[in-house]
Scaffold this active site. Structure first.
Site, PDB file in Angstrom:
ATOM      1  N   LEU A  42       0.752  -1.054   0.192  1.00 36.69           N
ATOM      2  CA  LEU A  42      -0.175   0.085   0.031  1.00 36.69           C
ATOM      3  C   LEU A  42       0.924   1.384   0.016  1.00 36.69           C
ATOM      4  O   LEU A  42       1.979   1.200   0.798  1.00 36.69           O
ATOM      5  CB  LEU A  42      -0.966   0.060   0.994  1.00 36.69           C
ATOM      6  CG  LEU A  42      -2.277  -0.811   1.263  1.00 36.69           C
ATOM      7  CD1 LEU A  42      -2.925  -0.721   2.667  1.00 36.69           C
ATOM      8  CD2 LEU A  42      -3.017  -0.416   0.258  1.00 36.69           C
ATOM      9  N   ASP A  43       0.560   2.209  -0.817  1.00 37.22           N
ATOM     10  CA  ASP A  43       1.377   3.493  -0.765  1.00 37.22           C
ATOM     11  C   ASP A  43       1.089   3.983   0.262  1.00 37.22           C
ATOM     12  O   ASP A  43       0.245   3.835   1.214  1.00 37.22           O
ATOM     13  CB  ASP A  43       0.705   4.353  -2.078  1.00 37.22           C
ATOM     14  CG  ASP A  43       1.287   3.937  -3.250  1.00 37.22           C
ATOM     15  OD1 ASP A  43       1.853   3.103  -3.611  1.00 37.22           O
ATOM     16  OD2 ASP A  43       0.621   4.274  -4.242  1.00 37.22           O
TER      17      ASP A  43
END
Length: 318
Positions: A42-43
């Site tokens: 996940l960014d």
């Protein structure tokens, strides 16, 4: 306090801000286990479901990373950014600098969009499509990550990748320039690219303002552990771990005889006469993964079922 080494899965609700690697590092410290990975990055901007694999469970990552994902995404219309998300804009605002003319494709102020225009634009992103990853991504180009090239202002050609979007719907559009979407997609799909490409299709520019992953495969926010619990009450978090067998219970599984267990430990094929019990799952067809379990319930291997009903180990865990 001493404890036995952990193994299995832990579903964490990642907050916006830290990287996925930051959460892995936190889990390593909290659980006292160096072997921890995850099933999909996940960014930093994004929050939500991050599936951690601990101990031996890291060996089954390849069978989980392809799981379908579900997201709630806020897309800001009227402004595009080099990173395809709000990270670039927020950093510029924090330093009191202008984002730069090349970061904009218009302004969100006074932006108006008809619902039918949005629906028409979204239709082209449903189903199986070709999607180009963002320039600021972890894709490797000539041995380096794409974001490393982008930070050095080096142009690289990113190849489109086939992805599948099984659901894409508007949840609401309270602010004319801010659209909230629900997305169900295959592994490898970039929501940032969707936001950018939607802006291109509408001719106004767009970027991803916020993102929350609500599901990864069978694992949802409902069973996720808050990061605060992992950081301050590690034993409570440990108690919510999922066994390796349960991580893969959507596969078919077979219990093998003692002879079968000895054979699979050496990577040898299991014949039908060495199978004691079979449990139906979602993946019992030929060439699909199946779990090999011994009489004590321990997962020994992940195997591929062949057309002749034999089972060939793909990953041995013992």
């Amino acid at each position: 306090m001493s404890h036995e080494p952990s193994e299995g899965g832990l579903i964490v609700d990642k907050p916006s801000g830290p990287t996925s690697h930051d959460i892995v590092a936190l889990a390593r410290r909290a659980l006292g286990e160096s072997r921890i990975g995850h099933t999909g990055t996940l960014d930093p901007l994004a929050s939500g479901v991050l599936v951690l694999l601990i101990g031996r469970a890291t060996r089954v990552a390849q069978f989980l990373v392809t799981d379908e994902k579900e997201y709630i995404a806020d897309v800001r219309l009227g402004v595009s950014t080099p990173t395809y998300d709000a990270d670039f804009r927020l950093k510029a605002e924090a330093t009191g600098k202008q984002a730069g003319a090349d970061a904009h494709a218009g302004s969100s102020r006074g932006f108006r969009l008809q619902a039918e225009d949005l629906d028409r634009a979204l239709e082209q992103f449903r189903g199986t499509i070709l999607q180009t990853p963002p320039p600021y991504s972890a894709k490797k180009i000539a041995g380096r990550r794409a974001y490393q090239h982008a930070r050095n202002e080096q142009h690289v050609e990113l190849k489109p990748v086939e992805v599948t979007v099984s659901a894409l719907e508007v949840i609401r559009q309270e602010d004319p320039a801010l659209v909230r979407l629900r997305i169900v997609c295959s592994s490898g799909f970039y929501v940032r690219s969707l936001a950018h490409d939607l802006g291109e299709a509408l001719g106004c520019g767009a970027h991803l303002e916020a993102l929350r992953r609500t599901r990864a495969g069978r694992f949802s926010l409902e069973g996720a552990v808050p990061v605060e619990l992992l950081a301050t009450q590690a034993e409570s978090a440990r108690a919510r771990m999922i066994s390796i067998v349960d991580l893969l219970n959507h596969f078919g599984s077979v219990t093998v005889s003692d002879e079968g267990a000895r054979r699979v430990a050496h990577g040898n094929t299991i014949t039908p006469d060495q199978v004691v019990l079979e449990t139906a799952g979602g993946a019992t067809a030929a060439d699909r993964p199946v779990g090999i379990i011994d009489s004590s319930g321990t997962l020994l291997a992940i195997a591929k079922r062949r057309a002749d009903a034999s089972l060939h180990p793909l990953t041995v865990l013992v």
